[in-house]
Design a protein around this motif. Structure first.
Motif, mmCIF file in Angstrom:
data_model
loop_
_atom_site.group_PDB
_atom_site.id
_atom_site.type_symbol
_atom_site.label_atom_id
_atom_site.label_comp_id
_atom_site.label_asym_id
_atom_site.label_seq_id
_atom_site.Cartn_x
_atom_site.Cartn_y
_atom_site.Cartn_z
ATOM 1 N N ALA A 104 0.708 -1.228 -0.114
ATOM 2 C CA ALA A 104 -0.050 -0.206 0.078
ATOM 3 C C ALA A 104 0.701 1.389 -0.234
ATOM 4 O O ALA A 104 0.523 2.334 -0.938
ATOM 5 N N ALA A 105 1.951 1.151 0.076
ATOM 6 C CA ALA A 105 3.028 2.601 0.902
ATOM 7 C C ALA A 105 3.413 2.436 -0.739
ATOM 8 O O ALA A 105 3.579 4.148 -1.178
ATOM 9 N N TYR A 106 4.552 1.860 -1.425
ATOM 10 C CA TYR A 106 4.492 1.450 -2.627
ATOM 11 C C TYR A 106 3.141 2.356 -3.859
ATOM 12 O O TYR A 106 3.636 3.349 -4.251
ATOM 13 N N GLN A 107 2.116 2.097 -3.103
ATOM 14 C CA GLN A 107 0.991 2.160 -4.772
ATOM 15 C C GLN A 107 0.470 3.562 -3.982
ATOM 16 O O GLN A 107 0.431 4.318 -4.995
ATOM 17 N N THR A 108 0.472 4.195 -3.157
ATOM 18 C CA THR A 108 -0.063 5.149 -2.585
ATOM 19 C C THR A 108 1.313 6.630 -2.860
ATOM 20 O O THR A 108 0.677 7.585 -3.542
ATOM 21 N N LEU A 109 2.508 6.353 -1.751
ATOM 22 C CA LEU A 109 4.003 6.400 -3.160
ATOM 23 C C LEU A 109 3.537 7.178 -4.445
ATOM 24 O O LEU A 109 3.218 9.045 -5.131
ATOM 25 N N GLU A 110 3.132 6.522 -5.802
ATOM 26 C CA GLU A 110 3.019 6.196 -6.286
ATOM 27 C C GLU A 110 1.864 7.435 -7.091
ATOM 28 O O GLU A 110 1.565 7.950 -7.618
ATOM 29 N N ALA A 111 0.799 6.903 -6.121
ATOM 30 C CA ALA A 111 -0.099 7.704 -6.423
ATOM 31 C C ALA A 111 -0.340 9.771 -6.106
ATOM 32 O O ALA A 111 -0.708 10.162 -6.900
ATOM 33 N N MET A 112 0.384 9.641 -5.336
ATOM 34 C CA MET A 112 0.623 10.939 -4.865
ATOM 35 C C MET A 112 1.427 11.740 -5.687
ATOM 36 O O MET A 112 1.310 12.841 -6.600
ATOM 37 N N LYS A 113 2.940 10.832 -6.613
ATOM 38 C CA LYS A 113 3.303 11.602 -7.833
ATOM 39 C C LYS A 113 2.727 11.417 -8.380
ATOM 40 O O LYS A 113 2.816 12.706 -9.384
ATOM 41 N N LEU A 114 1.438 10.983 -9.211
ATOM 42 C CA LEU A 114 1.353 10.928 -10.773
ATOM 43 C C LEU A 114 -0.116 12.235 -9.714
ATOM 44 O O LEU A 114 -0.165 13.302 -11.071
ATOM 45 N N LEU A 115 -1.208 12.103 -8.783
ATOM 46 C CA LEU A 115 -1.410 13.173 -8.920
ATOM 47 C C LEU A 115 -1.962 14.329 -8.925
ATOM 48 O O LEU A 115 -2.787 15.450 -8.944
ATOM 49 N N SER A 116 -0.563 14.432 -7.690
ATOM 50 C CA SER A 116 0.914 15.699 -7.626
ATOM 51 C C SER A 116 1.216 16.318 -9.047
ATOM 52 O O SER A 116 1.754 17.960 -8.989
ATOM 53 N N GLY A 117 1.261 15.763 -9.887
ATOM 54 C CA GLY A 117 1.721 16.163 -11.267
ATOM 55 C C GLY A 117 3.124 16.336 -11.895
ATOM 56 O O GLY A 117 3.422 16.585 -12.348
ATOM 57 N N ASN A 118 3.751 15.465 -10.242
ATOM 58 C CA ASN A 118 5.339 14.852 -10.405
ATOM 59 C C ASN A 118 5.735 14.069 -11.221
ATOM 60 O O ASN A 118 5.993 12.523 -10.719
ATOM 61 N N THR A 119 5.307 13.286 -12.621
ATOM 62 C CA THR A 119 5.675 12.067 -12.792
ATOM 63 C C THR A 119 7.078 11.437 -13.928
ATOM 64 O O THR A 119 7.581 10.747 -13.269
ATOM 65 N N ASN A 120 7.569 13.022 -13.095
ATOM 66 C CA ASN A 120 9.081 12.612 -13.708
ATOM 67 C C ASN A 120 9.876 11.370 -12.580
ATOM 68 O O ASN A 120 11.111 11.014 -12.758
ATOM 69 N N MET A 121 8.993 11.341 -11.241
ATOM 70 C CA MET A 121 9.943 11.216 -9.780
ATOM 71 C C MET A 121 9.289 9.597 -9.870
ATOM 72 O O MET A 121 9.410 9.045 -9.587
ATOM 73 N N LEU A 122 8.185 8.843 -11.356
ATOM 74 C CA LEU A 122 7.971 7.624 -10.803
ATOM 75 C C LEU A 122 8.952 6.865 -10.683
ATOM 76 O O LEU A 122 9.696 6.764 -12.436
ATOM 77 N N ARG A 123 8.833 5.491 -10.814
ATOM 78 C CA ARG A 123 9.114 4.227 -10.538
ATOM 79 C C ARG A 123 9.480 3.685 -11.384
ATOM 80 O O ARG A 123 10.927 3.614 -11.759
ATOM 81 N N MET A 124 8.516 3.969 -11.719
ATOM 82 C CA MET A 124 8.189 3.316 -13.865
ATOM 83 C C MET A 124 9.609 1.432 -13.410
ATOM 84 O O MET A 124 9.644 0.830 -14.913
ATOM 85 N N LYS A 125 9.145 0.935 -12.682
ATOM 86 C CA LYS A 125 10.019 -0.099 -12.599
ATOM 87 C C LYS A 125 8.699 -1.201 -12.088
ATOM 88 O O LYS A 125 8.360 -0.656 -11.005
#
Length: 344
Positions: free
Chosen positions: A199-220
């Motif tokens: 859940a921590a991994y999922q929600t951290l990626e969600a926060m990046k996406l929702l806030s517009g910080n897509t350049n910080m997505l893990r992509m792995k």
């Protein structure tokens, strides 16, 4: 109101990469969570506490005692009352953050329902327990151009990956590449810590996406075993297929078709079959309960959301949308016979 909001979210706003602009962004976003069990509970609570503007939760099941070990939104009273998970989650989440708009749907999410639920959302969070539903999420994600975040866990292991249309391979591309199936929490057990990490991994990626910080997505894809102190990440870029029927050059979205939708299914490891009518119906639960009360072989209980008919070997749980959970068997034919015997 402004001072209240700044105080409430100040700790994540002070995290410089996220900041006030990130907070303002997520407060204008809508997230659909499919499933309200262990992962769904943890994901929903984190996003609600973070201040995501709207959360929609859909789940077909109800709270049982065995859920309380890891499904953090639910209480003993919820299990005693056998409340539908989606509704119990809504009540608890609304008490956590009254500013967030929360919708609950007590339903078995299939293609038609998923299309209705997803049409206005910005992100889909996977908290399901089966790949049939995940493949439908995958297809609707590609069709509507909505990202979704996969999560799964069993025992002490877990896995997560963020699917972004036109940027990453889709789940259908990965079939045969990543391990699917195998143990379930009912057959191998599960540690609540594995749930929390996924859940921590999922929600951290969600926060990046929702806030517009897509350049910080893990992509792995990330996978771990907490008990063995192991973890690894895997790049999946090369798994994308140009002829994929879900995300390729000529997509047909195969898992949104009726032929690929299960009408009856054995729920993972639970000695339970779900029966779903082929067409939409609406049951009068009070009338059904009155009818079943006249039968000598069973005991009836009910709440506003379901009718429960218990016999010596079986327990049938009827929902207003015509679905039934037949506990006490994993035989589809036997379950259907019981369904038709008592529902018609």
């Amino acid at each position: 109101m402004k001072e209240y909001q700044e105080s409430r979210y100040s700790r994540q706003e002070r995290f410089a990469p996220f900041g006030v602009s990130g907070q303002e962004a997520i407060m204008d976003r809508h997230v659909l969570i499919v499933g309200a069990g262990a992962l769904g509970s943890a994901v929903a609570e984190t996003l609600v506490r973070a201040g995501v503007g709207k959360i929609t939760i859909a789940d077909r099941d109800y709270v049982e005692w065995s859920n309380l070990q890891r499904q953090q939104l639910f209480t003993e009273q919820d299990a005693e009352d056998q409340l539908p998970k989606a509704e119990a989650a809504r009540i608890r989440l609304q008490s956590i953050n009254s500013e967030v708009r929360i919708e609950s749907h007590i339903m078995d999410v299939r293609a038609e329902e998923l299309a209705d639920l997803a049409i206005s959302c910005d992100l889909i969070m996977d908290a399901t327990d089966n790949f049939d539903t995940r493949l439908m999420i995958n297809d609707i994600s590609q069709k509507l151009n909505i990202p979704w975040i996969y999560g799964g866990c069993v025992g002490s292991t877990g896995m997560s990956y963020t699917f972004i249309p036109d940027q990453t391979p889709c789940l259908n591309c990965l079939l045969g590449t990543i391990p699917l199936g195998g143990d379930t929490c009912d057959t191998a057990g599960i540690l609540p810590q594995a749930v929390q990490v996924v859940a921590a991994y999922q929600t951290l990626e969600a926060m990046k996406l929702l806030s517009g910080n897509t350049n910080m997505l893990r992509m792995k894809l990330i996978s771990f075993d907490l008990w063995r102190n192991e973890s690894f990440e895997m790049k999946l870029d090369s798994a994308r297929k140009v002829d994929c029927p879900s995300c390729g050059v000529d997509p047909v979205y195969p898992y949104l078709t009726t032929s690929n939708q299960t009408k009856s299914e054995v729920l993972c490891g639970r000695d339970t079959v779900q029966i779903r009518p082929a067409r939409k119906i609406k049951l009068d639960l009070s009338m059904l309960a009155d009818r079943l009360k006249g039968l000598p072989e069973g005991k009836i209980s009910q709440n506003p959301h379901m009718v429960i008919f218990e016999m010596s070997r079986y327990r049938l749980v009827f929902f207003a949308d015509g679905r039934a959970l037949v506990h006490g068997t994993s035989d589809l034919i036997e379950a259907k016979n019981l369904y038709y015997r008592y529902l018609g």
